[in-house]
Write a protein that holds these residues in place. Structure first.
Motif, PDB file in Angstrom:
ATOM      1  N   ASP A   1       0.839  -1.187   0.000  1.00  0.00           N
ATOM      2  CA  ASP A   1       0.000   0.000   0.000  1.00  0.00           C
ATOM      3  C   ASP A   1       0.881   1.246   0.000  1.00  0.00           C
ATOM      4  OD1 ASP A   1       1.060   0.004   2.518  1.00  0.00           O
ATOM      5  OD2 ASP A   1      -0.841  -0.167   3.592  1.00  0.00           O
ATOM      6  N   GLU A   2       0.242   2.402   0.083  1.00  0.00           N
ATOM      7  CA  GLU A   2       0.979   3.666   0.009  1.00  0.00           C
ATOM      8  C   GLU A   2       1.925   3.845   1.179  1.00  0.00           C
ATOM      9  OE1 GLU A   2       2.415   6.979  -1.638  1.00  0.00           O
ATOM     10  OE2 GLU A   2       1.003   5.577  -2.554  1.00  0.00           O
ATOM     11  N   GLU A   3       1.555   3.328   2.355  1.00  0.00           N
ATOM     12  CA  GLU A   3       2.406   3.476   3.531  1.00  0.00           C
ATOM     13  C   GLU A   3       3.721   2.717   3.353  1.00  0.00           C
ATOM     14  OE1 GLU A   3       1.673   5.562   5.693  1.00  0.00           O
ATOM     15  OE2 GLU A   3      -0.416   5.933   5.165  1.00  0.00           O
ATOM     16  N   LYS A   4       3.652   1.520   2.868  1.00  0.00           N
ATOM     17  CA  LYS A   4       4.867   0.733   2.665  1.00  0.00           C
ATOM     18  C   LYS A   4       5.734   1.337   1.564  1.00  0.00           C
ATOM     19  CE  LYS A   4       4.819  -3.708   3.007  1.00  0.00           C
ATOM     20  NZ  LYS A   4       4.563  -5.153   2.845  1.00  0.00           N
ATOM     21  N   LYS A   5       5.105   1.874   0.526  1.00  0.00           N
ATOM     22  CA  LYS A   5       5.873   2.549  -0.522  1.00  0.00           C
ATOM     23  C   LYS A   5       6.598   3.769   0.031  1.00  0.00           C
ATOM     24  CE  LYS A   5       2.866   1.177  -4.379  1.00  0.00           C
ATOM     25  NZ  LYS A   5       1.949   1.669  -5.439  1.00  0.00           N
ATOM     26  N   PHE A   6       5.919   4.469   0.946  1.00  0.00           N
ATOM     27  CA  PHE A   6       6.521   5.661   1.551  1.00  0.00           C
ATOM     28  C   PHE A   6       7.775   5.288   2.337  1.00  0.00           C
ATOM     29  CE2 PHE A   6       7.041   8.282   5.339  1.00  0.00           C
ATOM     30  CZ  PHE A   6       7.185   9.539   4.789  1.00  0.00           C
ATOM     31  N   PHE A   7       7.683   4.296   3.188  1.00  0.00           N
ATOM     32  CA  PHE A   7       8.826   3.912   4.012  1.00  0.00           C
ATOM     33  C   PHE A   7       9.922   3.257   3.190  1.00  0.00           C
ATOM     34  CE2 PHE A   7       5.582   4.108   7.424  1.00  0.00           C
ATOM     35  CZ  PHE A   7       6.241   4.999   8.267  1.00  0.00           C
ATOM     36  N   ARG A   8       9.561   2.590   2.106  1.00  0.00           N
ATOM     37  CA  ARG A   8      10.573   2.023   1.223  1.00  0.00           C
ATOM     38  C   ARG A   8      11.441   3.121   0.617  1.00  0.00           C
ATOM     39  NH1 ARG A   8       8.606  -1.624  -3.710  1.00  0.00           N
ATOM     40  NH2 ARG A   8       8.088  -3.033  -1.976  1.00  0.00           N
ATOM     41  N   ARG A   9      10.846   4.279   0.364  1.00  0.00           N
ATOM     42  CA  ARG A   9      11.598   5.402  -0.206  1.00  0.00           C
ATOM     43  C   ARG A   9      12.293   6.228   0.868  1.00  0.00           C
ATOM     44  NH1 ARG A   9       6.646   6.086  -3.259  1.00  0.00           N
ATOM     45  NH2 ARG A   9       6.114   7.814  -1.870  1.00  0.00           N
ATOM     46  N   ILE A  10      11.609   6.476   1.986  1.00  0.00           N
ATOM     47  CA  ILE A  10      12.103   7.451   2.947  1.00  0.00           C
ATOM     48  C   ILE A  10      13.232   6.919   3.816  1.00  0.00           C
ATOM     49  CG2 ILE A  10      10.543   6.903   4.857  1.00  0.00           C
ATOM     50  CD1 ILE A  10      11.403  10.443   3.653  1.00  0.00           C
TER      51      ILE A  10
ATOM     52  N   TYR B   1      17.146   8.764   4.061  1.00  0.00           N
ATOM     53  CA  TYR B   1      17.840   9.368   5.201  1.00  0.00           C
ATOM     54  C   TYR B   1      19.350   9.172   5.085  1.00  0.00           C
ATOM     55  CZ  TYR B   1      18.900  10.775   9.963  1.00  0.00           C
ATOM     56  OH  TYR B   1      19.408  11.437  11.059  1.00  0.00           O
ATOM     57  N   ALA B   2      19.783   7.959   4.725  1.00  0.00           N
ATOM     58  CA  ALA B   2      21.214   7.696   4.585  1.00  0.00           C
ATOM     59  C   ALA B   2      21.822   8.525   3.460  1.00  0.00           C
ATOM     60  CB  ALA B   2      21.447   6.209   4.335  1.00  0.00           C
ATOM     61  N   ALA B   3      21.116   8.630   2.337  1.00  0.00           N
ATOM     62  CA  ALA B   3      21.631   9.416   1.206  1.00  0.00           C
ATOM     63  C   ALA B   3      21.748  10.883   1.576  1.00  0.00           C
ATOM     64  CB  ALA B   3      20.718   9.234  -0.004  1.00  0.00           C
ATOM     65  N   VAL B   4      20.744  11.406   2.277  1.00  0.00           N
ATOM     66  CA  VAL B   4      20.765  12.811   2.681  1.00  0.00           C
ATOM     67  C   VAL B   4      21.869  13.059   3.708  1.00  0.00           C
ATOM     68  CG1 VAL B   4      19.470  14.561   3.951  1.00  0.00           C
ATOM     69  CG2 VAL B   4      18.372  13.291   2.114  1.00  0.00           C
TER      70      VAL B   4
ATOM     71  N   ASP C   1      23.646   3.316  -0.966  1.00  0.00           N
ATOM     72  CA  ASP C   1      23.073   2.479  -2.025  1.00  0.00           C
ATOM     73  C   ASP C   1      22.748   1.081  -1.501  1.00  0.00           C
ATOM     74  OD1 ASP C   1      23.341   4.581  -3.779  1.00  0.00           O
ATOM     75  OD2 ASP C   1      25.273   3.901  -4.580  1.00  0.00           O
ATOM     76  N   ASN C   2      23.629   0.548  -0.645  1.00  0.00           N
ATOM     77  CA  ASN C   2      23.367  -0.776  -0.080  1.00  0.00           C
ATOM     78  C   ASN C   2      22.132  -0.759   0.824  1.00  0.00           C
ATOM     79  OD1 ASN C   2      25.562  -1.944  -1.369  1.00  0.00           O
ATOM     80  ND2 ASN C   2      26.951  -1.582   0.351  1.00  0.00           N
ATOM     81  N   ILE C   3      21.976   0.331   1.594  1.00  0.00           N
ATOM     82  CA  ILE C   3      20.791   0.454   2.442  1.00  0.00           C
ATOM     83  C   ILE C   3      19.526   0.466   1.585  1.00  0.00           C
ATOM     84  CG2 ILE C   3      19.545   2.022   3.987  1.00  0.00           C
ATOM     85  CD1 ILE C   3      22.215   2.824   5.181  1.00  0.00           C
ATOM     86  N   LYS C   4      19.561   1.217   0.496  1.00  0.00           N
ATOM     87  CA  LYS C   4      18.401   1.275  -0.403  1.00  0.00           C
ATOM     88  C   LYS C   4      18.080  -0.100  -0.969  1.00  0.00           C
ATOM     89  CE  LYS C   4      16.662   3.720  -4.480  1.00  0.00           C
ATOM     90  NZ  LYS C   4      16.964   4.753  -5.511  1.00  0.00           N
ATOM     91  N   LYS C   5      19.101  -0.839  -1.339  1.00  0.00           N
ATOM     92  CA  LYS C   5      18.908  -2.176  -1.896  1.00  0.00           C
ATOM     93  C   LYS C   5      18.292  -3.110  -0.851  1.00  0.00           C
ATOM     94  CE  LYS C   5      21.540  -6.133  -3.661  1.00  0.00           C
ATOM     95  NZ  LYS C   5      22.901  -6.635  -3.991  1.00  0.00           N
ATOM     96  N   HIS C   6      18.834  -3.081   0.367  1.00  0.00           N
ATOM     97  CA  HIS C   6      18.360  -3.998   1.407  1.00  0.00           C
ATOM     98  C   HIS C   6      16.946  -3.649   1.865  1.00  0.00           C
ATOM     99  CE1 HIS C   6      22.890  -4.623   2.409  1.00  0.00           C
ATOM    100  NE2 HIS C   6      22.519  -5.319   1.353  1.00  0.00           N
ATOM    101  N   VAL C   7      16.669  -2.358   1.980  1.00  0.00           N
ATOM    102  CA  VAL C   7      15.317  -1.944   2.400  1.00  0.00           C
ATOM    103  C   VAL C   7      14.293  -2.349   1.357  1.00  0.00           C
ATOM    104  CG1 VAL C   7      13.850   0.061   2.838  1.00  0.00           C
ATOM    105  CG2 VAL C   7      16.114  -0.079   3.888  1.00  0.00           C
ATOM    106  N   SER C   8      14.629  -2.192   0.094  1.00  0.00           N
ATOM    107  CA  SER C   8      13.701  -2.598  -0.978  1.00  0.00           C
ATOM    108  C   SER C   8      13.439  -4.092  -0.934  1.00  0.00           C
ATOM    109  CB  SER C   8      14.273  -2.196  -2.336  1.00  0.00           C
ATOM    110  OG  SER C   8      14.416  -0.784  -2.436  1.00  0.00           O
TER     111      SER C   8
END
Length: 294
Positions: free
Chosen positions: A114-123, A127-130, A282-289
């Motif tokens: 749902d939209e909530e899971k999509k939000f946390f997958r991105r956010i 945080y790490a990238a920012v 990038d690794n965090i993004k991969k693992h979270v996805s």
């Protein structure tokens, strides 16, 4: 950060990379060599001071100073490495916190996408990238993907970006609690993970914004310079013109230790020996996805 094989001695000895101190110190080494050659010529050829016992006693002073400067450099390099290693541990904690938060939210929100899971997958990986950009530059630059993100349009790039990202996550978690999708005990568990993000950011900022005291750094550089300047006065008597490469090599060793300490004391910069925070992001993004896709 440079990846290498620590057992490959031959490559280390004969390979010169971009961050090698010999490249950076080459002009100074040539200058020290020229200075030493002039001193050797004056002492041996012009003034013929080879029999002057008073000048020979300078070697005693150099022996005493060599012990002092070695202690200072040991303290300097150890302090710089401690800062580098602490930064690595903090980013390791950020990786684990991102995974833990993703695992818990994915379990709490259920298997349905749902939209909530999509939000946390991105956010969460955002945080790490920012934070990586925040630690490398004076002003944070948020690089969004090609998708539309209307919930982030109100973010002020002139303000503290990691705090704003953390606030978005906490507000969304609070809203889920008010909607009843997250229970009270689950909120307490998630709150600890969210707090850890800010703790990591604050600790990284402490490392970046608190360099080695200026007076100490300046004194050590002056100490190395004047110590090397006095070496030819004593070395020429015992080594003759061979003192030229010997003094140049001593300067190279001492100055290289100081330069290495300067480079690693700020582990969040863009030097080759700094932490690869962008790669870890990038690794965090991969693992979270992967977690939210399960």
């Amino acid at each position: 950060m440079i990846a290498y094989n620590p057992k490959d001695w031959f490559t280390f000895v004969f390979r010169f990379h971009k961050a090698d101190t010999l490249r950076k110190l080459a002009p100074l080494i040539l200058g020290i060599s020229a200075y030493c050659a002039i001193i050797a010529y004056l002492e041996l050829e012009i003034f013929q001071l080879s029999q002057n016992n008073h000048l020979k006693n300078i070697s005693m002073m150099n022996n005493l100073l060599s012990f002092v400067i070695s202690m200072l450099l040991v303290f300097r390099t150890n302090t710089a490495y401690d800062r580098w290693w602490e930064g690595r541990k903090l980013w390791g904690s950020l990786v684990n916190n991102s995974r833990n938060l993703s695992i818990k939210l994915n379990a709490i929100l259920g298997p349905t996408e749902d939209e909530e899971k999509k939000f946390f997958r991105r956010i969460i990986p955002m945080y790490a990238a920012v934070l990586s950009r925040h630690l490398q530059t004076e002003q944070t630059r948020l690089a969004l993907d090609t998708a539309e993100h209307p919930e982030w349009e109100h973010l002020d790039k002139n303000k503290h970006m990691p705090n704003q990202i953390a606030s978005l996550m906490y507000k969304r978690v609070t809203r889920l609690y008010e909607q009843g999708r997250i229970k009270g005990d689950q909120l307490i568990v998630i709150n600890a993970e969210l707090q850890a993000f800010t703790d990591v950011c604050g600790a990284c900022e402490r490392i970046k914004n608190t360099p080695i005291p200026f007076s100490y750094s300046v004194f050590l550089k002056k100490f190395i310079f004047f110590y090397v300047m006095t070496l030819p006065l004593s070395f020429v008597f015992s080594l003759g013109y061979i003192a030229i490469p010997v003094v140049a090599f001593i300067f190279y060793v001492l100055a290289s230790l100081e330069m290495i300490a300067e480079e690693i004391e700020d582990p969040f910069g863009a030097d080759e020996n700094d932490l690869p925070t962008e790669k870890m992001s990038d690794n965090i993004k991969k693992h979270v996805s992967e977690i939210f896709a399960s």
